[in-house]
Design an enzyme around this catalytic site. Structure first.
Site, PDB file in Angstrom:
ATOM      1  N   HIS A 133       0.812  -1.214   0.000  1.00  0.00           N
ATOM      2  CA  HIS A 133       0.000   0.000   0.000  1.00  0.00           C
ATOM      3  C   HIS A 133       0.848   1.268   0.000  1.00  0.00           C
ATOM      4  O   HIS A 133       0.347   2.344  -0.319  1.00  0.00           O
ATOM      5  CB  HIS A 133      -0.994  -0.005   1.170  1.00  0.00           C
ATOM      6  CG  HIS A 133      -0.421   0.338   2.504  1.00  0.00           C
ATOM      7  ND1 HIS A 133       0.009  -0.621   3.396  1.00  0.00           N
ATOM      8  CD2 HIS A 133      -0.230   1.520   3.126  1.00  0.00           C
ATOM      9  CE1 HIS A 133       0.441  -0.039   4.500  1.00  0.00           C
ATOM     10  NE2 HIS A 133       0.307   1.275   4.368  1.00  0.00           N
ATOM     11  N   ASP A 163       0.567  -7.647   1.642  1.00  0.00           N
ATOM     12  CA  ASP A 163       0.893  -6.217   1.696  1.00  0.00           C
ATOM     13  C   ASP A 163       2.396  -5.988   1.713  1.00  0.00           C
ATOM     14  O   ASP A 163       2.898  -5.100   2.408  1.00  0.00           O
ATOM     15  CB  ASP A 163       0.234  -5.536   2.903  1.00  0.00           C
ATOM     16  CG  ASP A 163       0.140  -4.019   2.718  1.00  0.00           C
ATOM     17  OD1 ASP A 163       0.199  -3.569   1.561  1.00  0.00           O
ATOM     18  OD2 ASP A 163       0.017  -3.306   3.713  1.00  0.00           O
ATOM     19  N   SER A 242       4.480   2.738   7.869  1.00  0.00           N
ATOM     20  CA  SER A 242       4.229   1.600   6.975  1.00  0.00           C
ATOM     21  C   SER A 242       5.469   1.243   6.162  1.00  0.00           C
ATOM     22  O   SER A 242       6.086   2.102   5.534  1.00  0.00           O
ATOM     23  CB  SER A 242       3.101   1.934   6.004  1.00  0.00           C
ATOM     24  OG  SER A 242       1.863   1.862   6.618  1.00  0.00           O
TER      25      SER A 242
END
Length: 501
Positions: A133, A163, A242
């Site tokens: 992402h 992911d 992230s």
């Protein structure tokens, strides 16, 4: 493998991908046992990978921070099209760069990144692991090292199921992190989270592993077959973390920070990281094959540890199943490895190889860490009796062999399937030809040019298409630029293009 019963109720607190924005493997992959070139995936020594709490406190985490900070980078995601997002400000803030499947137009300023995230250098020659992402929808990815040196990165590959993404910059002699064996990580163990939260570069926070094998049902937003078995930590993680590193007190990588669970979207006590063993398997596949190799057991499942799921299933199917550990088999896919091995609906899977299955996250983590053709020992209960069978895993098409990008079909390469138009749709839109896009893969070529599910593709390379076979005929073996003419849900006709992968 298809999970036929989705989670029935969201968490009281919301799980959010730990935004790229500022505004499970049960098997340890030992490189010494492989003849493939995975030399850059250096693995930490098991002996030193997990130091005691006492030594961590004594060293004040300085050693781990000094090792980790130079190997954690900032990733800037640039996009040249309008950002289309759900009509919820919190999602816009925390999901960063997304594909066009969500609908709200907002044009990012020119020469400004659409989102910022983190990444971890895992080899001296410039391979970088991050989240899918973080890089989704980008037409340019810029990597900034901790010393402020900047590079344009190549996206080697992504895996929405976990992911995870793999990038490459052209440089040598870079600082990098070793992979630890995340199977050895223990609840209560000290860890550090290193990344770039809220625009604060090279931020280090400390905490412990507070749980393992967590599923928060967040990756289903970007994948139809998600694998969630997160390491949960109370080391502070915020938007921008992230893709960053979760490390032990020696600075060895035990996870890739991915999500937080929060009412506000800010850190409220828990973060979640993809275990290093699973992340390592994904990037090894991407490097070797160009895509992730995933084996499937071939069963529909009910997580007996989930009381809400069990209650709903009992009501719907007029059953009287009890909650507990294990996976109840609701259906078996035809010609799957499970069917070949004699597994039947009603069986309760309690163990894979030597690992007990407490819930669905355990099962998806173990099986998702395997490749087609791998064999696993499945222990199940039938009529109160325990049985063990060997199952050969297959891919979703029933194959047991690994594949490369060259083996992919046209629709797999461009990331969409197509159905013929009905006469009514042709009449409504005044069309003579076209196909409806279905199952558009997030981050795929079709997704990047703005095609989402139920958009109508009229022409490819100037030729009308009426069936998926028409699409395949035009693009099979084709190299070069592809021109796609399509109609959106408002009837607007757009022509965009991409280079055939």
């Amino acid at each position: 493998m298809k999970n036929t019963l989705k989670k029935l109720m969201p968490f009281v607190v919301t799980g959010v991908i730990s935004g790229a924005t500022v505004f499970g493997a049960s098997q340890y992959f030992d490189q010494d046992n492989s003849k493939e070139d995975y030399s850059y995936f250096t693995t930490a020594s098991n002996k030193s990978a997990f130091a005691s709490i006492g030594s961590a406190v004594a060293d004040d985490f300085v050693k781990a921070a000094k090792t980790t900070v130079p190997a954690v980078v900032t990733i800037k995601n640039y996009q040249d099209r309008a950002q289309t997002m759900p009509d919820i400000d919190m999602f816009e803030f925390f999901f960063g760069p997304l594909g066009p499947n969500q609908q709200r137009q907002k044009q990012a300023p020119k020469n400004m990144p659409s989102g910022l995230g983190s990444g971890v250098i895992i080899s001296p020659d410039g391979y970088i692991i991050s989240n899918n992402h973080v890089v989704a929808g980008a037409n340019k990815l810029e990597v900034v090292l901790s010393n402020k040196k900047t590079y344009i990165a190549t996206l080697v590959g992504t895996d929405p199921n976990t992911d995870i993404s793999l990038l490459k910059i052209e440089e040598n002699g870079l600082p990098y992190l070793n992979f630890a064996n995340s199977d050895l990580a223990e609840v209560g163990q000290w860890v550090l989270a290193v990344g770039n939260p809220l625009g604060l570069n090279s931020t280090v926070t400390a905490g412990i592993i507070s749980a393992k094998g967590r599923s928060i049902d967040i990756l289903s937003q970007q994948s139809r077959t998600p694998i969630e078995s997160f390491i949960q930590t109370d080391a502070a993680i915020n938007p921008g973390n992230s893709g960053g590193a979760l490390v032990n007190v020696n600075g060895d990588l035990i996870g890739i920070n991915t999500a937080i669970q929060s009412k506000t979207g800010y850190y409220e006590g828990y973060g979640f990281a993809v275990p290093s063993n699973l992340a390592r398997k994904v990037v090894e596949d991407i490097k070797k094959f160009g895509l992730v190799q995933r084996g499937f057991l071939g069963v529909g499942s009910l997580d007996l540890s989930n009381a809400l799921q069990v209650e709903a299933y009992n009501q719907k199917e007029k059953k009287n199943l009890k909650t507990g550990d294990g996976i109840y088999v609701t259906e078996v896919t035809e010609k799957s490895g499970a069917e070949d091995a004699g597994i039947k609906p009603g069986d309760i899977i309690i163990k894979i190889d030597n690992t007990y299955i407490n819930g669905f996250s355990d099962l998806s983590f173990i099986i998702g860490s395997k490749r087609p053709g791998d064999k696993v020992a499945v222990t199940y209960i039938r009529n109160g009796k325990e049985n063990t069978v060997n199952v050969t895993l297959k891919d979703l098409k029933g194959r047991t062999s690994t594949r490369s990008k060259e083996d992919l079909t046209v629709t797999e390469k461009i990331g969409a399937e197509f159905e013929p138009l009905s006469e009514r749709v042709k009449t409504d839109y005044g069309l003579e030809s076209g196909v409806i896009a279905k199952n558009v893969v997030e981050g795929s070529e079709m997704d990047k040019i703005g095609v989402v599910d139920n958009y109508i593709v009229m022409e490819i390379n100037g030729k009308p298409v009426n069936t998926q076979k028409d699409v395949e005929k035009i693009l099979n073996g084709y190299k070069g630029n592809v021109q796609v003419k399509y109609v959106d849900s408002y009837g607007r006709i757009t022509t965009r293009g991409f280079k055939m992968p």
